[in-house]
Design a protein around this motif. Structure first.
Motif, PDB file in Angstrom:
ATOM      1  N   TYR A 343      -3.223  23.039   3.144  1.00  0.00           N
ATOM      2  CA  TYR A 343      -2.402  21.282   3.280  1.00  0.00           C
ATOM      3  C   TYR A 343      -1.756  21.510   4.163  1.00  0.00           C
ATOM      4  N   TRP A 359       3.040  20.581   9.596  1.00  0.00           N
ATOM      5  CA  TRP A 359       1.898  19.599   9.993  1.00  0.00           C
ATOM      6  C   TRP A 359       1.574  19.261   8.738  1.00  0.00           C
ATOM      7  N   ASP A 360       1.396  17.993   7.827  1.00  0.00           N
ATOM      8  CA  ASP A 360      -0.029  17.520   6.949  1.00  0.00           C
ATOM      9  C   ASP A 360      -1.035  17.956   7.448  1.00  0.00           C
ATOM     10  N   GLN A 362      -3.827  17.370   5.363  1.00  0.00           N
ATOM     11  CA  GLN A 362      -4.764  16.190   4.938  1.00  0.00           C
ATOM     12  C   GLN A 362      -4.060  14.613   5.439  1.00  0.00           C
ATOM     13  N   LYS A 363      -3.202  14.780   5.766  1.00  0.00           N
ATOM     14  CA  LYS A 363      -2.243  13.065   6.896  1.00  0.00           C
ATOM     15  C   LYS A 363      -2.276  13.476   8.144  1.00  0.00           C
ATOM     16  N   LYS A 365      -0.534  14.744  10.280  1.00  0.00           N
ATOM     17  CA  LYS A 365      -0.076  14.277  10.939  1.00  0.00           C
ATOM     18  C   LYS A 365       1.742  15.348  10.794  1.00  0.00           C
ATOM     19  N   PHE A 367       5.095  16.454   9.554  1.00  0.00           N
ATOM     20  CA  PHE A 367       5.616  16.730   8.344  1.00  0.00           C
ATOM     21  C   PHE A 367       7.031  16.639   8.417  1.00  0.00           C
ATOM     22  N   THR A 460       8.126  11.743   2.357  1.00  0.00           N
ATOM     23  CA  THR A 460       6.670  11.293   2.154  1.00  0.00           C
ATOM     24  C   THR A 460       6.087  10.425   2.626  1.00  0.00           C
TER      25      THR A 460
END
Length: 460
Positions: A343, A359-360, A362-363, A365, A367, A460
């Protein structure tokens, strides 16, 4: 969160066994093996000289101790304490020693990387592999232990040889399109081998198990290139940290870049949570917390406690101006690590030494950013969940999870400066290592940890 008593240690040599039952540590020429649960000493072994490297076999039944100055390796058995093995490389010398995945062969690299000697503990046979290359990471095993890839240098060209670990037969041999190969690493699924070039030439090459070149990646030219490389646990992503301060994420389908992560000195996005470590000192004005005073000591003093505060954007991070006329300039992304669940990605840009970026994935970007009062020395993910432990060479350990983050003072007499750390297999304890001592930090269960972390509003 509880802490054990403090034990003596040398050379930061402290490792949990792969099965999680034992903890090995070194004090000069002595090897101490403890039970993880009780910390009682189970075995005490005496080596012939000061130990410079230790490593558990994959089945946790044996442990090797390397004494590079003497060209010696001693192997000890936990099941049969009276049994031991001594390997003397003699005049050839010794610069590296490691286990094969089966835990029954030892690979010794001689001085000047003249050869690798493969010693069998079962048959006492010896094999030799010529032309190993002296580089940052020249040996890598597949996760299932079936294959070994070795970087080689012969006739002024870089090569890679793939061996079958069961009988050390050569499976594939191919040259690589590199100027001066710096490292190799298998993907966790064992299907793809990443090869990267010297920092003077930006090049990442992906090879299949049979030696076919799947892809070549170059982000830019005529500037310092690759500094760090990390595979995601799922083998779907390859993160490449570069000297330009960016991380580039390659995907496993086309091996092309899908995104790049920059590390700007100022965070402007209000959706990004920036945790700043601040000393619990009432005399400090809030405006000064964003710019901690310079410190003479390597880490924060143990007499003052610290906490995390959520900074309001824009946030200016402390930057380090690199010395241009020195080797190994402190620029670029020097550390990368994916969380075990795929993740998150944690990174550190060496020119912003106090910050850890999360860093996220999944997205794709940013975090969270954590800025410490002192330069970050090490960080490591909990093997079981997305929880990151950080140390800065001071007397505190820091933990981050999606729920928030916490700063914890290491108790004890004197100033216990945490220089390194390592997680237990289960993620329920953490070994904290200082120059001359170590202790264990026992963490509470996930449900209770969530209540102790300072959770901001909805970030989030």
């Amino acid at each position: 969160m509880n802490f054990s008593e403090v034990f003596k240690l040398s050379n930061l040599l402290c490792k949990f066994s792969p099965d999680g039952k034992y903890l090995a540590s070194c004090v000069q020429y002595r090897l101490v093996v403890r039970d993880v649960n009780t910390l009682q000493i189970l075995q005490l072994y005496t080596c012939l000289d000061q130990i410079q490297h230790i490593e558990w076999s994959a089945d946790s039944l044996f442990i090797l101790c390397a004494m590079y100055k003497r060209g010696l390796v001693q192997v000890w058995s936990l099941e049969q304490p009276e049994w031991h093995c001594r390997i003397d490389e003699g005049s050839a010398g010794l610069v590296a020693s490691c286990w094969s995945p089966d835990g029954r062969h030892i690979l010794n690299t001689t001085e000047f990387h003249l050869r690798i000697t493969v010693w069998s503990l079962c048959t006492k046979s010896v094999s030799y592999i010529k032309y190993p290359k002296a580089c940052q990471q020249g040996i890598t095993f597949t996760r299932d232990g079936r294959y070994m890839a070795l970087a080689e240098r012969r006739d002024c060209k870089d090569h890679v040889s793939v061996f079958v670990c069961s009988d050390w037969q050569l499976l594939r041999h191919f040259d690589t399109e590199t100027q001066d190969l710096a490292g190799i690493e298998w993907a966790p699924n064992g299907c793809v081998l990443a090869v990267w070039d010297t920092c003077l030439e930006y090049k990442v090459l992906l090879y299949s198990l049979d030696g076919r070149l799947l892809s070549a990646y170059c982000a830019y030219e005529w500037s310092l290139g690759v500094k760090s490389v990390a595979w995601s646990p799922s083998s779907q992503f390859l993160a490449v940290g570069s000297y330009d301060g960016k991380v580039r994420i390659l995907n496993h389908v086309t091996w092309k870049m899908i995104t790049e992560f920059g590390h700007p000195a100022t965070v402007n996005n209000p959706k990004i949570v920036v945790y700043k470590e601040a000393e619990k000192n009432p005399r400090l004005a809030l405006g000064r917390l964003a710019f901690p005073p310079p410190r003479a000591a390597p880490g924060p003093s143990s007499t003052t406690e610290s906490k995390y505060e959520i900074a309001s954007v824009p946030v200016s991070l402390q930057t380090l101006k690199p010395v241009a006329d020195r080797a190994n300039p402190k620029i670029g992304v020097g550390a990368l690590a994916f969380s075990p669940d795929n993740y998150f990605l944690a990174t550190k840009n060496d020119s912003i030494p106090n910050a850890v970026w999360i860093w996220d994935i999944q997205k794709l970007k940013l975090f969270v950013v954590l800025e410490q009062l002192s330069p970050v020395r090490a960080f490591q993910w909990d093997p079981q969940q997305p929880r990151l432990a950080i140390c800065t060479g001071g007397s505190r350990v820091y933990l981050w999870s999606p729920a928030g983050c916490v700063s914890v003072q290491v108790p004890g007499e004197g100033d216990f400066q945490v220089l390194s750390l390592c997680w237990h297999l289960n993620g329920d304890s953490l070994a904290l290592l200082s120059k001359d001592h170590f202790c264990l930090c026992f963490l509470e269960t996930e449900e209770r940890v969530g209540t102790t972390f300072g959770r901001p509003g909805d970030h989030t």
